[in-house]
Scaffold this motif. Structure first.
Motif, PDB file in Angstrom:
ATOM      1  N   LYS A 511       0.823  -1.213   0.000  1.00  0.00           N
ATOM      2  CA  LYS A 511       0.000   0.000   0.000  1.00  0.00           C
ATOM      3  C   LYS A 511       0.856   1.262   0.000  1.00  0.00           C
ATOM      4  CE  LYS A 511      -4.034  -2.065   2.257  1.00  0.00           C
ATOM      5  NZ  LYS A 511      -4.877  -2.101   3.466  1.00  0.00           N
ATOM      6  N   LEU A 512       1.963   1.222   0.782  1.00  0.00           N
ATOM      7  CA  LEU A 512       2.834   2.395   0.834  1.00  0.00           C
ATOM      8  C   LEU A 512       3.505   2.637  -0.506  1.00  0.00           C
ATOM      9  CD1 LEU A 512       4.126   4.656   2.507  1.00  0.00           C
ATOM     10  CD2 LEU A 512       5.893   3.024   3.217  1.00  0.00           C
ATOM     11  N   LYS A 514       2.358   1.922  -3.484  1.00  0.00           N
ATOM     12  CA  LYS A 514       1.355   2.484  -4.394  1.00  0.00           C
ATOM     13  C   LYS A 514       1.102   3.963  -4.092  1.00  0.00           C
ATOM     14  CE  LYS A 514       0.392  -1.123  -6.881  1.00  0.00           C
ATOM     15  NZ  LYS A 514       0.726  -1.145  -8.327  1.00  0.00           N
ATOM     16  N   ALA A 515       0.999   4.289  -2.807  1.00  0.00           N
ATOM     17  CA  ALA A 515       0.742   5.684  -2.421  1.00  0.00           C
ATOM     18  C   ALA A 515       1.909   6.578  -2.796  1.00  0.00           C
ATOM     19  CB  ALA A 515       0.480   5.753  -0.915  1.00  0.00           C
ATOM     20  N   ILE A 516       3.140   6.089  -2.603  1.00  0.00           N
ATOM     21  CA  ILE A 516       4.326   6.880  -2.934  1.00  0.00           C
ATOM     22  C   ILE A 516       4.419   7.083  -4.448  1.00  0.00           C
ATOM     23  CG2 ILE A 516       6.846   6.721  -3.042  1.00  0.00           C
ATOM     24  CD1 ILE A 516       6.806   5.694  -0.194  1.00  0.00           C
ATOM     25  N   THR A 517       4.045   6.080  -5.229  1.00  0.00           N
ATOM     26  CA  THR A 517       4.062   6.201  -6.693  1.00  0.00           C
ATOM     27  C   THR A 517       3.124   7.322  -7.151  1.00  0.00           C
ATOM     28  OG1 THR A 517       4.545   3.851  -6.923  1.00  0.00           O
ATOM     29  CG2 THR A 517       3.682   4.971  -8.858  1.00  0.00           C
ATOM     30  N   GLU A 518       1.920   7.347  -6.577  1.00  0.00           N
ATOM     31  CA  GLU A 518       0.963   8.396  -6.947  1.00  0.00           C
ATOM     32  C   GLU A 518       1.477   9.778  -6.538  1.00  0.00           C
ATOM     33  OE1 GLU A 518      -2.793   7.448  -5.253  1.00  0.00           O
ATOM     34  OE2 GLU A 518      -3.003   5.540  -6.343  1.00  0.00           O
ATOM     35  N   SER A 519       2.049   9.873  -5.336  1.00  0.00           N
ATOM     36  CA  SER A 519       2.578  11.166  -4.864  1.00  0.00           C
ATOM     37  C   SER A 519       3.716  11.643  -5.749  1.00  0.00           C
ATOM     38  CB  SER A 519       3.063  11.038  -3.420  1.00  0.00           C
ATOM     39  OG  SER A 519       1.999  10.691  -2.559  1.00  0.00           O
ATOM     40  N   GLU A 541       5.037  12.489   3.904  1.00  0.00           N
ATOM     41  CA  GLU A 541       3.677  12.787   3.440  1.00  0.00           C
ATOM     42  C   GLU A 541       2.689  11.703   3.881  1.00  0.00           C
ATOM     43  OE1 GLU A 541       1.287  13.431  -0.793  1.00  0.00           O
ATOM     44  OE2 GLU A 541       3.483  13.589  -0.726  1.00  0.00           O
ATOM     45  N   HIS A 542       3.195  10.461   4.019  1.00  0.00           N
ATOM     46  CA  HIS A 542       2.322   9.339   4.386  1.00  0.00           C
ATOM     47  C   HIS A 542       2.579   8.863   5.819  1.00  0.00           C
ATOM     48  CE1 HIS A 542       0.911   9.025   0.253  1.00  0.00           C
ATOM     49  NE2 HIS A 542       2.175   9.188  -0.127  1.00  0.00           N
ATOM     50  N   THR A 558       8.571  -0.680  -1.467  1.00  0.00           N
ATOM     51  CA  THR A 558       8.704   0.770  -1.260  1.00  0.00           C
ATOM     52  C   THR A 558      10.101   1.232  -1.628  1.00  0.00           C
ATOM     53  OG1 THR A 558       7.091   0.664   0.535  1.00  0.00           O
ATOM     54  CG2 THR A 558       8.509   2.599   0.461  1.00  0.00           C
TER      55      THR A 558
END
Length: 633
Positions: A511-512, A514-519, A541-542, A558
């Motif tokens: 999940k982290l 994926k979130a870092i990729t979008e950011s 940021e997360h 990650t």
């Protein structure tokens, strides 16, 4: 600061006892007296088996006080004479000198090996004898602690054969809370009920240990090589075979003299699984290698061979006086004169061993064994060859070369040990080959024991080997240390945690990432305010910066994403320049270093090294370079 008053120490009184009496007489708190006396507030150092700050104490003494002589203080009021009794004279003097100058005694205590004693070098609670303090009050008007009662393993008064005490049943063991320098017989409840020490065995062995430990404080050390003298005395007392100590008989004698109760209470068992304990078998060998020695262990060995310390010292004197006429077993004895010229002597007698032995007034066995050790060739006589037989002789030589035990060869071929010795003399290199082969076989046999142990206990440590196979442990450390240490771990590793994980780290990592990729993609596509993409930026940021930093191995996906998107300073600068060029083109402006600098907020000196890259970006985006600018070709 020199004190105007300080009590005169009684004979054998401990340092902390005299300081405690001084605090009582002056009526001041312990920490105040300690600050004046040694410059620090804590009394713990005075309870050490070897007290510290003795030089400062000597300087603080009033004129005429006995403790102005620091040597008198150390010899008569500390346990140093006890702990250094079996030390060589030069090491004893060096320790004395170090203690007379040291503030903290800890390095000396560790250097002497006192922390490695199987029993504590001094009790946690100061000990006293009820009969002793009653006599002290009658004779001197006050009670005090004696150094002889604080020695390791001592739980009985050497004078009265009474169990020692170390506190009050109501108030606790000394030193009492809030009154560290409590004197013997004192308490906080005003109804003193003495507490006997836990190891209260009033046996003959306990009395012997107490009397002889106390005697060491005032005895004359045995001079140079005291351990060699003890070893020789043990052998002369009947616990030796030639020049070797018979440890099984010595262990039995120690048990008979002191008793199992005493040995168990001081944690010095002399036998394990029917064999002599490792500490007993190693005591004399450790002395030769300069290892730290335990005084109490030396006392236990001495108890088996002598009635007392006085008996041991008297025997040393007798041995010294009769050294010219009496042969004393020794590790390194001077060679007999005939051994130095044996080759020529044998040659003169036609290599006839019996004739040579008769001429030198010694035995044929000594002549033959010495000749073998010196690699002297003595041909096998025709009579001996005929008696043994050519075929059998060849088989015996082959077995000797293969390292087969001599007892087995003697049984197989019905020959004597003398015949085997003659065969070795007729083939000089045979003895050398056999010794090497025998040592290789022994090495492989010991290695097999270690590998079998690892099969049985995969995580076995060196301590496990020492407990189960002490003889093999000694052999491996001496002969095959590198292999042994590579196979056996020093300590047992941490056991695997078999609990179910409280967090699903794989899911958190997925999940982290994926979130870092979008950011990261959002930051790259931004046209408003550029921000450098860093590990800290993306993780903060997360809210995962701390967890990732402390446990990066849990975040493989990650880490892969971070490696893909995180920018270097150069990459960020060129991305910012690209953004600035696009902004200037959109405003229909010519581009120069100056206009680009103002748009991007980057100093011109940082843009100068990238002139070529900036020019190619302008042409690629369809921009126009300002005339007379650095960017103009």
């Amino acid at each position: 600061m020199r004190l105007p008053f300080f009590p005169v120490p009684a004979e054998g009184e401990t340092v902390f006892s005299v300081v405690g009496r001084c605090a009582e007489r002056l009526g001041i708190a312990n920490h105040e007296l300690m600050s004046i006396l040694i410059g620090q507030r804590y009394v713990k150092t005075l309870f050490s088996p070897l007290p510290g700050y003795l030089a400062k104490i000597a300087l603080a003494m009033p004129n005429g006080h006995p403790w102005q002589d620091i040597s008198l203080l150390i010899k008569h009021h500390t346990a140093l004479p006890y702990f250094t009794y079996f030390h060589p004279s030069d090491k004893r003097q060096l320790t004395f000198k170090m203690l007379s100058k040291a503030e903290s005694p800890r390095p000396i205590i560790v250097g002497m090996g006192l922390t490695m004693y199987r029993t504590p070098p001094s009790p946690k609670s100061p000990r006293f004898c009820l009969k002793c303090i009653n006599e002290q009050i009658v004779n001197y008007g006050f009670a005090y602690f004696l150094v002889a009662h604080q020695l390791p393993g001592v739980s009985v008064c050497w004078k009265h054969d009474q169990v020692l005490c170390d506190g009050c049943n109501n108030c606790g063991r000394y030193p009492l809370p809030g009154k560290k320098l409590t004197m013997p017989g004192q308490c906080l409840c005003n109804s003193f009920q003495p507490t006997a020490v836990s190891t209260h065995y009033v046996t003959a062995g306990a009395k012997w240990l107490a009397r002889n430990s106390a005697y060491l404080l005032d005895s004359r050390p045995p001079g140079d090589a005291p351990i060699d003298k003890l070893r020789n005395g043990v052998i002369l007392s009947g616990f030796g075979k030639g020049s070797l100590v018979e440890y099984p008989r010595l262990a039995s004698a120690i048990e008979a003299q002191l008793g199992l109760k005493v040995l168990s209470s001081i944690n010095y068992s002399v036998s394990e699984n029917g064999k002599p304990s490792a500490w007993l078998r190693r005591y004399f060998s450790h002395a030769k290698t300069g290892r730290k020695l335990s005084t109490i262990a030396g006392l236990l060995i001495l108890a088996a061979a002598f009635e007392s310390i006085q008996d041991f010292e008297n025997n040393i004197t007798i041995t010294r006086n009769t050294a010219d006429s009496t042969s004393v077993p020794s590790e390194i004895a001077p060679p007999e004169k005939w051994k130095l010229n044996l080759q020529n002597t044998l040659n003169n007698y036609g290599f006839r061993i019996s004739s040579c032995a008769a001429a030198l007034n010694t035995t044929t066995w000594k002549i033959a064994a010495t000749a073998r050790d010196q690699n002297i060739h003595i041909p096998l006589s025709s009579h001996a060859t005929q008696r043994i037989g050519i075929k059998r002789l060849a088989q015996i030589i082959r077995q000797l070369e293969n390292g087969i035990q001599k007892k087995q060869i003697m049984n197989d071929h019905k020959v004597s040990e003398w015949s085997l010795l003659l065969i070795e003399l007729s083939y000089p290199n045979l003895s050398i080959v056999r010794k090497k082969k025998t040592s290789d076989i022994l090495l492989q046999r010991h290695r097999k024991v270690i590998t079998d142990l690892l099969v049985e206990i995969p995580d076995a440590t060196r301590s496990d080997v020492l407990k189960r196979f002490p003889g093999i442990y000694d052999y491996m450390i001496k002969k095959d240390k590198a292999w042994f240490q590579s196979m056996i771990a020093k300590t047992r590793g941490q056991q695997p945690d078999r609990r179910e994980p409280r967090l699903d780290w794989q899911d958190i990592d997925y999940k982290l990432s994926k979130a870092i990729t979008e950011s990261a993609k959002l930051l790259l596509s931004s046209d408003i305010k550029l921000k450098r993409i860093t590990v800290t930026t993306l993780l903060s940021e997360h809210g995962e910066l701390q967890r990732y930093t402390t446990q990066p191995a849990r975040f493989p996906m990650t880490t892969e994403v971070l490696n893909e998107f995180v920018e270097t300073k150069e990459q960020y600068l060129l991305r910012k320049v690209s953004w600035g060029i696009k902004q200037l083109i959109a405003a229909d402006l010519e581009i120069s270093i100056n206009s680009l600098r103002r748009m991007c907020g980057i100093p011109a000196r940082k843009l100068d090294p990238y002139i070529d890259e900036i020019r190619s970006l302008i042409y690629r985006f369809g921009g126009q370079v300002a005339k007379r600018s650095k960017l103009e070709e």
